[in-house]
Design a protein around this motif. Structure first.
Motif, PDB file in Angstrom:
ATOM      1  N   ASP A   2       0.425   4.329   0.613  1.00 58.17           N
ATOM      2  CA  ASP A   2       0.337   5.210   1.780  1.00 58.17           C
ATOM      3  C   ASP A   2       1.040   4.637   3.005  1.00 58.17           C
ATOM      4  O   ASP A   2       1.359   5.364   3.943  1.00 58.17           O
ATOM      5  CB  ASP A   2      -1.112   5.573   2.104  1.00 58.17           C
ATOM      6  CG  ASP A   2      -1.982   4.368   2.458  1.00 58.17           C
ATOM      7  OD1 ASP A   2      -1.589   3.225   2.163  1.00 58.17           O
ATOM      8  OD2 ASP A   2      -3.060   4.584   3.036  1.00 58.17           O
ATOM      9  N   GLU A   3       1.326   3.335   3.009  1.00 58.57           N
ATOM     10  CA  GLU A   3       2.055   2.717   4.116  1.00 58.57           C
ATOM     11  C   GLU A   3       3.563   2.715   3.883  1.00 58.57           C
ATOM     12  O   GLU A   3       4.336   2.484   4.807  1.00 58.57           O
ATOM     13  CB  GLU A   3       1.565   1.277   4.335  1.00 58.57           C
ATOM     14  CG  GLU A   3       0.121   1.193   4.782  1.00 58.57           C
ATOM     15  CD  GLU A   3      -0.409  -0.234   4.825  1.00 58.57           C
ATOM     16  OE1 GLU A   3       0.367  -1.183   4.545  1.00 58.57           O
ATOM     17  OE2 GLU A   3      -1.602  -0.397   5.127  1.00 58.57           O
ATOM     18  N   CYS A  21      10.842   9.639  -1.977  1.00 63.78           N
ATOM     19  CA  CYS A  21      10.006  10.763  -1.555  1.00 63.78           C
ATOM     20  C   CYS A  21      10.892  11.988  -1.372  1.00 63.78           C
ATOM     21  O   CYS A  21      11.839  11.951  -0.583  1.00 63.78           O
ATOM     22  CB  CYS A  21       9.298  10.431  -0.242  1.00 63.78           C
ATOM     23  SG  CYS A  21       8.256   8.957  -0.343  1.00 63.78           S
ATOM     24  N   ARG A  25       0.866  -1.182   0.000  1.00 66.81           N
ATOM     25  CA  ARG A  25       0.000   0.000   0.000  1.00 66.81           C
ATOM     26  C   ARG A  25       0.898   1.226   0.000  1.00 66.81           C
ATOM     27  O   ARG A  25       1.709   1.413   0.914  1.00 66.81           O
ATOM     28  CB  ARG A  25      -0.903   0.010   1.227  1.00 66.81           C
ATOM     29  CG  ARG A  25      -1.723  -1.244   1.407  1.00 66.81           C
ATOM     30  CD  ARG A  25      -2.986  -1.188   0.610  1.00 66.81           C
ATOM     31  NE  ARG A  25      -3.783  -2.390   0.891  1.00 66.81           N
ATOM     32  CZ  ARG A  25      -4.509  -2.994  -0.010  1.00 66.81           C
ATOM     33  NH1 ARG A  25      -4.566  -2.525  -1.229  1.00 66.81           N
ATOM     34  NH2 ARG A  25      -5.207  -4.064   0.303  1.00 66.81           N
ATOM     35  N   VAL A  41       5.212   5.301   1.826  1.00 69.27           N
ATOM     36  CA  VAL A  41       5.700   6.667   1.640  1.00 69.27           C
ATOM     37  C   VAL A  41       6.206   7.242   2.961  1.00 69.27           C
ATOM     38  O   VAL A  41       5.517   7.198   3.974  1.00 69.27           O
ATOM     39  CB  VAL A  41       4.578   7.569   1.057  1.00 69.27           C
ATOM     40  CG1 VAL A  41       4.937   9.036   1.153  1.00 69.27           C
ATOM     41  CG2 VAL A  41       4.286   7.174  -0.376  1.00 69.27           C
ATOM     42  N   GLN A  53       3.637  11.459  -8.016  1.00 72.08           N
ATOM     43  CA  GLN A  53       3.152  12.751  -7.511  1.00 72.08           C
ATOM     44  C   GLN A  53       4.216  13.824  -7.734  1.00 72.08           C
ATOM     45  O   GLN A  53       5.402  13.568  -7.562  1.00 72.08           O
ATOM     46  CB  GLN A  53       2.875  12.632  -6.010  1.00 72.08           C
ATOM     47  CG  GLN A  53       2.470  13.913  -5.324  1.00 72.08           C
ATOM     48  CD  GLN A  53       2.294  13.727  -3.816  1.00 72.08           C
ATOM     49  OE1 GLN A  53       1.972  12.650  -3.350  1.00 72.08           O
ATOM     50  NE2 GLN A  53       2.504  14.786  -3.076  1.00 72.08           N
TER      51      GLN A  53
END
Length: 138
Positions: A31-32, A58, A29, A34, A81
């Motif tokens: 979001d887990e 990141c 995942r 990053v 992103q």
């Protein structure tokens, strides 16, 4: 014939297949994974095998991945992103943004700077392993 409280043959097959697929080791995942560091770009390796590795990079605005190459491995970057500037070597600079995919063969230089006003995230996939690191920073 099923009795109350027992699992069906089909459910047993699904459980066995789920365990065989090792999905908990294969599904990540974003979001887990990053993670940002206020001082420098942050690389988080989320998997590594004898053949390839995957990492999430990141970068806060202004942070960079130094221009480098690998003599043994190809590297693919998938921009998730933000916007930035990619440096493929030879003095070139290319704007990159969310949705771009960059492929660097072994020996080809690659590096980038987050030149945008928001965070930059990309996924890197490289192989084969082991992978060396040759800096091209001056």
């Amino acid at each position: 014939m099923e009795t109350k409280g027992s699992i069906s043959e089909m459910e047993a097959i699904e459980i066995k297949q789920s365990n065989q697929s090792k999905i908990k080791e294969r599904l990540f995942r974003l979001d887990e994974v990053v993670q940002f560091d206020p001082d420098a770009g942050k690389k988080t390796i989320f998997y590594e095998t004898d053949f390839m590795a995957g990492a999430v990079w990141c970068l806060e605005p202004g942070q960079k991945v130094v221009n480098h190459s690998h003599s043994t491995s190809d590297d693919i970057w998938i921009c998730i992103q933000g916007t930035g500037t990619f440096y493929p070597g030879f003095g070139e600079a290319v704007e990159i943004t969310k949705g771009d995919i960059i492929f660097s063969e072994r020996g080809q230089q690659h590096g980038m700077v987050n030149t945008g006003n928001e965070r930059f995230v990309f996924i890197g996939v490289a192989g084969p392993m082991p992978m060396d690191f040759i800096s091209h920073e001056e």
